[in-house]
Enzyme design. Structure first.
Site, PDB file in Angstrom:
ATOM      1  N   ASP A  23     -11.222   2.418   3.743  1.00  0.00           N
ATOM      2  CA  ASP A  23     -11.528   0.988   3.602  1.00  0.00           C
ATOM      3  C   ASP A  23     -13.032   0.773   3.454  1.00  0.00           C
ATOM      4  OD1 ASP A  23      -9.587  -0.996   3.478  1.00  0.00           O
ATOM      5  OD2 ASP A  23      -9.124  -0.869   5.616  1.00  0.00           O
TER       6      ASP A  23
ATOM      7  N   LYS B 126       0.842  -1.204   0.000  1.00  0.00           N
ATOM      8  CA  LYS B 126       0.000   0.000   0.000  1.00  0.00           C
ATOM      9  C   LYS B 126       0.876   1.253   0.000  1.00  0.00           C
ATOM     10  CE  LYS B 126      -3.889  -2.389   2.061  1.00  0.00           C
ATOM     11  NZ  LYS B 126      -4.561  -2.886   3.258  1.00  0.00           N
TER      12      LYS B 126
ATOM     13  N   GLN C 141      -4.957  -1.785   9.421  1.00  0.00           N
ATOM     14  CA  GLN C 141      -4.786  -3.106   8.797  1.00  0.00           C
ATOM     15  C   GLN C 141      -5.323  -4.205   9.723  1.00  0.00           C
ATOM     16  OE1 GLN C 141      -3.683  -3.469   5.666  1.00  0.00           O
ATOM     17  NE2 GLN C 141      -3.872  -5.685   5.704  1.00  0.00           N
TER      18      GLN C 141
HETATM   19  N1  GUN Z   1      -6.623  -7.162   5.840  1.00  0.00           N
HETATM   20  C1  GUN Z   1      -6.745  -7.879   4.699  1.00  0.00           C
HETATM   21  N2  GUN Z   1      -7.274  -7.126   3.729  1.00  0.00           N
HETATM   22  C2  GUN Z   1      -7.500  -5.911   4.267  1.00  0.00           C
HETATM   23  C3  GUN Z   1      -8.025  -4.689   3.748  1.00  0.00           C
HETATM   24  O1  GUN Z   1      -8.419  -4.564   2.599  1.00  0.00           O
HETATM   25  N3  GUN Z   1      -8.061  -3.649   4.637  1.00  0.00           N
HETATM   26  C4  GUN Z   1      -7.649  -3.764   5.914  1.00  0.00           C
HETATM   27  N4  GUN Z   1      -7.760  -2.696   6.699  1.00  0.00           N
HETATM   28  N5  GUN Z   1      -7.152  -4.872   6.420  1.00  0.00           N
HETATM   29  C5  GUN Z   1      -7.077  -5.938   5.593  1.00  0.00           C
END
Ligand code: GUN
Length: 285
Positions: free
Chosen positions: A120, A53, A97
């Site tokens: 998100d 990211k 996350q």
């Molecule tokens: N863990 C696995 N995929 C994601 C995601 O798209 N966003 C977040 N915040 N955590 C994750």
């Protein structure tokens, strides 16, 4: 033989578009958009996701800061950090996350993120707006699926759509987005009797279960578009989706590969959401 929906190439297009908008805002004296990522604990998969990211942000000119916290971080410390980022005028998007080391903290932490920074789209308020057809931002994976279908001119309106999986992150919001585009949507799950009777009537089949090989070619309607959201490790250690690629691609007209399908699209949509949050904060309509 099905044609492949190339998520990698489509994600590059989305990223180029975000990059040129960011460059344009900055060239006109605007602030640099920014994303804050909270990474608590040492989950190796999460560390890879967060690294990717950050790299994505760098590629499009979005500033990103990663808050790395130890596994024993308390809920209070997480909430204090979210509160700081909520009130920081330089922070457009906040992403915590998942999973958190203490899974029981997740709902409260996610609900503390201000909806206009919820890139998100995991906050119940964001889910509610999506449900009502009036979202601020779109959940990344479902939005990536729709963008991929649009890219290849695959019509949703009037089509039968079957979503296998009912998670809050993918299955349910994907069903909502397909519905908002006037698809006729069926949601299936682990307790659905005769799964194949549903999948076999779908023009658009989205599978988000997390079980390798749950969809095989005999479960696919000839000419369908098969969207595989699964991300599993096969017995050979290789990444694979939920759909058996070889048999499904013999029946479908379109299919997403794993890797290189939905995954890169999810990452690209996070950048779009960060830009949307930036526009909200800057009053750009
Ligand atoms: N863990 C696995 N995929 C994601 C995601 O798209 N966003 C977040 N915040 N955590 C994750």
């Amino acid at each position: 033989m099905a044609a492949v929906l190339d998520g990698k190439a489509t994600a590059v297009k989305v990223k180029n578009s975000v990059a040129s908008k960011v460059a344009d805002y900055i060239a006109h004296g605007g602030r640099v958009p920014s994303l804050a990522v909270i990474l608590a604990g040492e989950n190796p998969a999460s560390q890879v996701y967060v690294r990717n990211k950050k790299k994505d942000c760098e590629e499009v000119g979005i500033f990103s800061s990663v808050y790395v916290l130890p596994s024993d971080t308390s809920k209070k410390e997480l909430l204090d950090l979210v509160s700081f980022l909520n009130s920081d005028p330089e922070t457009d998007g906040i992403l915590c996350q998942l999973p958190l080391p203490r899974r029981e903290d997740e709902n409260e932490v996610l609900e503390a993120i201000l909806p206009d920074k919820d890139v998100d789209c995991f906050h119940p308020y964001s889910a509610g707006r999506l449900f009502q057809g009036n979202p601020l931002m779109l959940p990344c994976t479902p939005a990536g699926i729709i963008r991929l279908l649009d890219e290849y001119g695959i019509q949703i309106e009037g089509k039968r759509c079957c979503v296998v999986g009912r998670s809050n992150i993918v299955g349910k919001p994907a069903a909502m987005l397909l519905l908002s585009r006037s698809g006729t949507v069926t949601v299936c799950h682990s307790r659905t009797p005769d799964l194949a009777s549903h999948t076999r009537s779908a023009d658009i089949l989205v599978c988000a279960v997390g079980k390798a090989g749950i969809i095989t070619g005999d479960m696919v309607k000839p000419g369908a578009a098969v969207i595989d959201v699964g991300m599993n490790r096969g017995a050979d250690g290789k990444l694979c989706g939920d759909c058996d690629f070889d048999s499904c691609s013999g029946v479908a007209e379109w299919i997403t590969p794993v890797p290189g399908g939905v995954g890169p699209m999810t990452r690209a949509m996070l950048l779009e959401n960060t830009l949307t949050a930036y526009r909200i904060h800057e009053g750009i309509v």
